[in-house]
Design a protein around this motif. Structure first.
Motif, short mmCIF file in Angstrom:
data_model
loop_
_atom_site.label_atom_id
_atom_site.label_comp_id
_atom_site.label_asym_id
_atom_site.label_seq_id
_atom_site.Cartn_x
_atom_site.Cartn_y
_atom_site.Cartn_z
N CYS A 130 0.84 -1.21 0.00
CA CYS A 130 0.00 0.00 0.00
C CYS A 130 0.87 1.26 0.00
O CYS A 130 0.57 2.25 -0.68
CB CYS A 130 -0.93 -0.01 1.20
N GLY A 131 1.97 1.23 0.78
CA GLY A 131 2.87 2.38 0.79
C GLY A 131 3.52 2.62 -0.56
O GLY A 131 3.60 3.77 -1.03
N CYS A 132 3.95 1.55 -1.21
CA CYS A 132 4.55 1.70 -2.55
C CYS A 132 3.53 2.23 -3.55
O CYS A 132 3.86 3.08 -4.39
CB CYS A 132 5.10 0.36 -3.02
N ALA A 133 2.29 1.75 -3.44
CA ALA A 133 1.26 2.25 -4.35
C ALA A 133 0.98 3.73 -4.11
O ALA A 133 0.83 4.51 -5.06
CB ALA A 133 -0.02 1.43 -4.16
N ALA A 134 0.95 4.16 -2.83
CA ALA A 134 0.71 5.57 -2.53
C ALA A 134 1.84 6.45 -3.05
O ALA A 134 1.60 7.53 -3.61
CB ALA A 134 0.54 5.76 -1.02
N VAL A 135 3.08 5.98 -2.89
CA VAL A 135 4.22 6.75 -3.39
C VAL A 135 4.17 6.86 -4.91
O VAL A 135 4.44 7.93 -5.48
CB VAL A 135 5.54 6.11 -2.92
N SER A 136 3.81 5.78 -5.57
CA SER A 136 3.73 5.81 -7.04
C SER A 136 2.66 6.79 -7.50
O SER A 136 2.88 7.56 -8.44
CB SER A 136 3.43 4.40 -7.56
N VAL A 137 1.51 6.76 -6.83
CA VAL A 137 0.44 7.69 -7.21
C VAL A 137 0.88 9.14 -6.98
O VAL A 137 0.61 10.03 -7.80
CB VAL A 137 -0.84 7.37 -6.42
N TYR A 138 1.58 9.39 -5.86
CA TYR A 138 2.03 10.76 -5.59
C TYR A 138 3.06 11.22 -6.61
O TYR A 138 3.03 12.38 -7.05
CB TYR A 138 2.63 10.84 -4.18
N TYR A 141 1.23 12.08 -9.74
CA TYR A 141 0.48 13.34 -9.54
C TYR A 141 1.42 14.54 -9.56
O TYR A 141 1.13 15.56 -10.19
CB TYR A 141 -0.28 13.28 -8.22
#
Length: 518
Positions: A130-138, A141
């Motif tokens: 989940c952390g890796c996915a959030a970083v990728s999305v950020y 963006y």
């Protein structure tokens, strides 16, 4: 004599067959034993024949298939080209980054099995994913929202590239030397890209450099950058106005020489009608002059900063800004709008210039000059604005601190145009100040919804403190204590340190001073 049989084999259609022939009679026991041995031999021979026949059929089919000619392609001489390395790399990456094994592992049954085997490791793995996915999305963006935003895309590609690097070394990996290098490179690339040195892009870039220099503590360098920009803008406006006086600019706001040289589109050429007409000289003058006023106000704030403390230079720039605003308003009222000139500064921008000059006079204890400026700024500010309450507070404190007789109204001052009998009394000034402080308090309290900010709460605390000061000046100690206590409680709730200090100081003064008699 009894007849006897012997087995004879000969091929028929490739197969061996057995027949019994009559021979001379032999003894009975010898005949039985020979028959048994012959039957065993014939069974094994049949098996071997069947296996050989199967092998022969397979070989025959293989020969037939190889002997049939294959259809030749049209381009028989052309061989299939090998796959390029880029596609091979892409295929390898796609196979390596495939999420099928991961998704299959997170199916219902597999997930339950993993949780039973190692629950802690599974929870940690899910959190990490989940952390890796959030970083990728950020990251995605930030790339599209920041590096591909309008502030870069409005520039040519080479300038945008330099600006991205400059902002990277300004905000993400601070390195003043590299940031300054790329800022200078971007400025040097502007003339080669055909950008107007007085366009919003180039002027905005120079203002951005000044703001960056101010942010890293280089106040003097920031002032020099803005001063150079202000000189260039003033010079352009002067040259343009001189051209108007000399008759070099026509009524449409364009140079006469350029107008005569411009030819009408030829017959059959409809592209000229679709082209967007550039701004004329009057529109450009409005834009450049408005920028000059804003730059001059900013220079006044920088000169008044505690790191510079050049009050005279600050006053000169602020006075020039206010005078320019008022002169332009007067010119438009007298001469009317020129073709394509556009609107002048909006009321909030004009009020900001007046407020900046009022703050300058307030810092020099020239309250008689600050009060009229604050009054004009209040009239130009929106009624349902937190900043309007701040301006009302400034106006209230300027009125109560005014001397009864200002230096402009002194008897020895020849510039005085106001009769001495019209000078306000101390009671009138205190009553006016109290009225404006109450109005500031009510304005800040009545603002609701999205328009309400921290500035409203701070304005309430300041208004209560001002009412306490005014009550102490009048001699109403109880009212002063109540107002100071309310201001202290609200300031402590907000964490507003200046309000806390001022309220505590007011409470000390009210305890130390006896009530005044009217």
């Amino acid at each position: 004599m009894s007849a006897s049989r012997v087995t004879v084999r000969w091929p028929v259609n490739g197969l061996s067959q057995t027949r019994c022939l009559h021979q001379a009679p032999i003894a009975r026991p010898q005949l039985c034993s020979s028959m048994r041995s012959m039957r065993l031999a014939s069974t094994s021979t049949r098996r071997q024949e069947k296996d050989a026949l199967a092998i022969l059929r397979f070989l025959q089919q293989r020969r037939n298939s190889s002997s049939t000619p294959k259809p030749t392609p049209k381009n028989a001489n052309e061989s299939t080209p090998p796959m390029p390395p880029s596609k091979l790399i892409f295929r390898a990456l796609r196979q390596g980054l495939s999420f099928k094994p991961l998704l299959s592992a997170f199916r219902g049954q597999n997930l339950r099995t993993l949780f039973r085997q190692s629950p802690e490791e599974l929870v940690i793995a899910i959190i990490l994913l989940c952390g890796c996915a959030a970083v990728s999305v950020y990251v995605i963006y930030a790339y599209f929202h920041y590096f591909q935003s309008e502030q870069f895309t409005r520039f040519p590609p080479e300038i945008a590239k330099s600006l991205r690097r400059a902002l990277y070394y300004s905000n993400y990996a601070p390195d003043p030397k590299l940031a300054l290098k790329y800022y200078k490179l971007a400025l040097e690339q502007c003339p080669g890209s055909g950008l107007d040195p007085f366009s919003d892009e180039v002027i905005g870039l120079r203002i951005q450099i000044a703001a960056w220099l101010e942010g890293i503590g280089k106040f003097q360098n920031s002032i020099e950058t803005l001063e150079a920009l202000l000189v260039d803008c003033k010079k352009w406006v002067e040259v343009m106005e001189k051209g108007v006086r000399d008759g070099l600019v026509d009524k449409s706001g364009r140079l006469i020489s350029a107008t005569t040289q411009a030819s009408a589109p030829k017959e059959g050429d409809e592209s000229g009608a679709e082209e967007v007409q550039p701004e004329n000289l009057w529109a450009k003058r409005t834009r450049v002059l408005g920028r000059s006023v804003g730059i001059s106000v900013k220079l006044g704030e920088l000169y008044a900063d505690e790191h510079v403390l050049q009050g005279d230079a600050a006053g000169e720039h602020l006075v020039w800004a206010v005078e320019t605003v008022l002169k332009e308003l007067q010119r438009r009222q007298v001469e009317g709008l020129k073709e394509g000139e556009g609107d002048w500064m909006n009321p909030e921008q004009i009020g900001g210039a007046l407020e900046a000059l009022g703050n300058h006079y307030e810092s020099k204890s020239q309250h008689y000059l600050a009060a009229p400026l604050y009054l004009q700024a209040v009239s130009l500010s929106p009624p349902n604005s937190c900043h309007t309450a701040v301006l009302m507070n400034n106006l209230a404190i300027s009125l109560v601190q005014q001397p009864v007789q200002s230096p402009l109204d002194a008897p020895g001052n020849q510039k005085s145009t106001q009769p001495t009998g019209q000078s306000p009394t101390r009671a009138t000034l205190l009553a006016s100040g109290r009225s404006w402080a109450l109005q500031a308090l009510n304005t800040a309290k009545n603002i609701k919804g999205e328009g309400r900010t921290e500035e409203c709460d701070e304005a309430c605390a300041v208004a209560m403190c001002n009412l306490g000061d005014i009550a102490a000046m009048v001699g109403d100690v109880e009212e002063a204590k109540r107002r100071f206590q309310e201001s202290l409680e609200l300031s402590q709730k907000l964490g507003f340190e200046p309000g806390i200090a001022q309220a505590k100081d007011g409470l000390k003064r009210t305890k130390a001073s006896p009530p005044l008699k009217n």
